[in-house]
Scaffold this motif. Sequence first.
Motif, short mmCIF file in Angstrom:
data_model
loop_
_atom_site.label_atom_id
_atom_site.label_comp_id
_atom_site.label_asym_id
_atom_site.label_seq_id
_atom_site.Cartn_x
_atom_site.Cartn_y
_atom_site.Cartn_z
N CYS A 159 43.16 40.17 51.84
CA CYS A 159 43.66 41.53 51.57
C CYS A 159 43.39 41.94 50.12
CB CYS A 159 45.15 41.61 51.87
SG CYS A 159 45.56 41.54 53.61
N LEU A 160 43.63 41.01 49.18
CA LEU A 160 43.39 41.31 47.77
C LEU A 160 41.91 41.59 47.51
CD1 LEU A 160 45.71 38.67 46.04
CD2 LEU A 160 46.08 41.13 46.23
N LEU A 161 41.05 40.76 48.09
CA LEU A 161 39.61 40.97 47.90
C LEU A 161 39.16 42.27 48.56
CD1 LEU A 161 38.13 37.38 48.40
CD2 LEU A 161 38.41 38.66 46.26
N PHE A 162 39.73 42.59 49.72
CA PHE A 162 39.38 43.84 50.39
C PHE A 162 39.76 45.04 49.53
CE2 PHE A 162 40.73 47.44 53.03
CZ PHE A 162 39.52 47.76 53.64
N ILE A 163 40.96 45.03 48.95
CA ILE A 163 41.40 46.13 48.09
C ILE A 163 40.52 46.23 46.85
CG2 ILE A 163 43.29 46.94 46.62
CD1 ILE A 163 45.21 45.67 48.70
N ASN A 169 33.97 49.78 45.00
CA ASN A 169 32.92 50.52 45.68
C ASN A 169 33.13 52.02 45.54
OD1 ASN A 169 32.13 51.86 48.58
ND2 ASN A 169 30.62 50.35 47.95
N PHE A 170 34.36 52.49 45.75
CA PHE A 170 34.68 53.91 45.64
C PHE A 170 34.46 54.42 44.21
CE2 PHE A 170 37.84 57.24 44.66
CZ PHE A 170 37.39 58.23 45.52
N TYR A 171 34.90 53.65 43.22
CA TYR A 171 34.75 54.05 41.82
C TYR A 171 33.28 54.25 41.46
CZ TYR A 171 34.61 53.62 36.73
OH TYR A 171 34.38 53.83 35.40
N ILE A 208 30.19 43.90 49.25
CA ILE A 208 30.16 42.51 49.69
C ILE A 208 31.53 41.87 49.51
CG2 ILE A 208 29.23 40.21 49.19
CD1 ILE A 208 26.55 41.58 48.55
N ILE A 209 32.17 42.13 48.37
CA ILE A 209 33.51 41.60 48.12
C ILE A 209 34.48 42.08 49.19
CG2 ILE A 209 35.50 41.68 46.54
CD1 ILE A 209 33.46 41.75 44.22
#
Length: 264
Positions: A159-163, A169-171, A208-209
């Motif tokens: 979950c931490l890596l997904f966030i 990615n968004f930034y 990828i992260i």
Amino acid sequence: MSTTYIFPQLSSLFVTSMSVISFTILAVYGFLELREKHLHYSKFWNSGSKTFAVKEIKLSSRTGMLITYTPAFLAAVASFVIYPQEDIRMLLLSSALTIHFLKRILEVLFVHKYSGGMILDSAVIISLSYGVCTASVTYAQSLTKGLPEPSIDLKYLGCLLFILGISGNFYHHCLLSRMRRLQGDKEYKIPKGGLFGIIICPHYLFEIIGFVGLALISQTLYGFSFTTGSALYLIARSYVTRRWYVSKFEDFPKNVKALIPYVL
């Protein structure tokens, strides 16, 4: 040893076959990128290829990307209804997938600015890939109900890596969008800001992260297979992207790598 990190091997022929197929297809597309046989979108529109056949249908990038991401988003949303959500891991996986593809759709509508188009065939191929993979990863997860949990629980690290992945990615997508102040601006520039000063594809690195995060939430063979294949494709895509910038800009900084700072 594998059961330390993933659920016991499932006796599903479908899941086993899809694990192999998904990895193979993504790896092959990565190899084709290196050979300059690109899916036709973004800066690689018509790059390194001959004239398109008349029968091929060209879409606007926005329409093509919506076709690409919408089925996977619907598959992720449907997983809340299709599979019981008593299991926290299944709930986290379905939520992460839904957020991932909702973010992509919102970026298509409100963030990205486009310079080219997209061939309908490419949109359909990518759409099927995302849709089938999303349905497969949630189905594989549903089959783990009642199986012994892996010895090491990685879902919260996932979950931490997904966030982290989805935020980074968004930034960097926002930074890319700001380079084109006007929607009709089709000129490419060397990206700046964020991690663009050391790698040309930080948005791929964070993607990828995010995929690694999804695999750790799932902890299934299919989850790791899809993530590995996706990483190989994005590594190839980032390498080709750097090569494209070097060919287009004489002042492209030589110290800027493709994907991994100071390494690749």
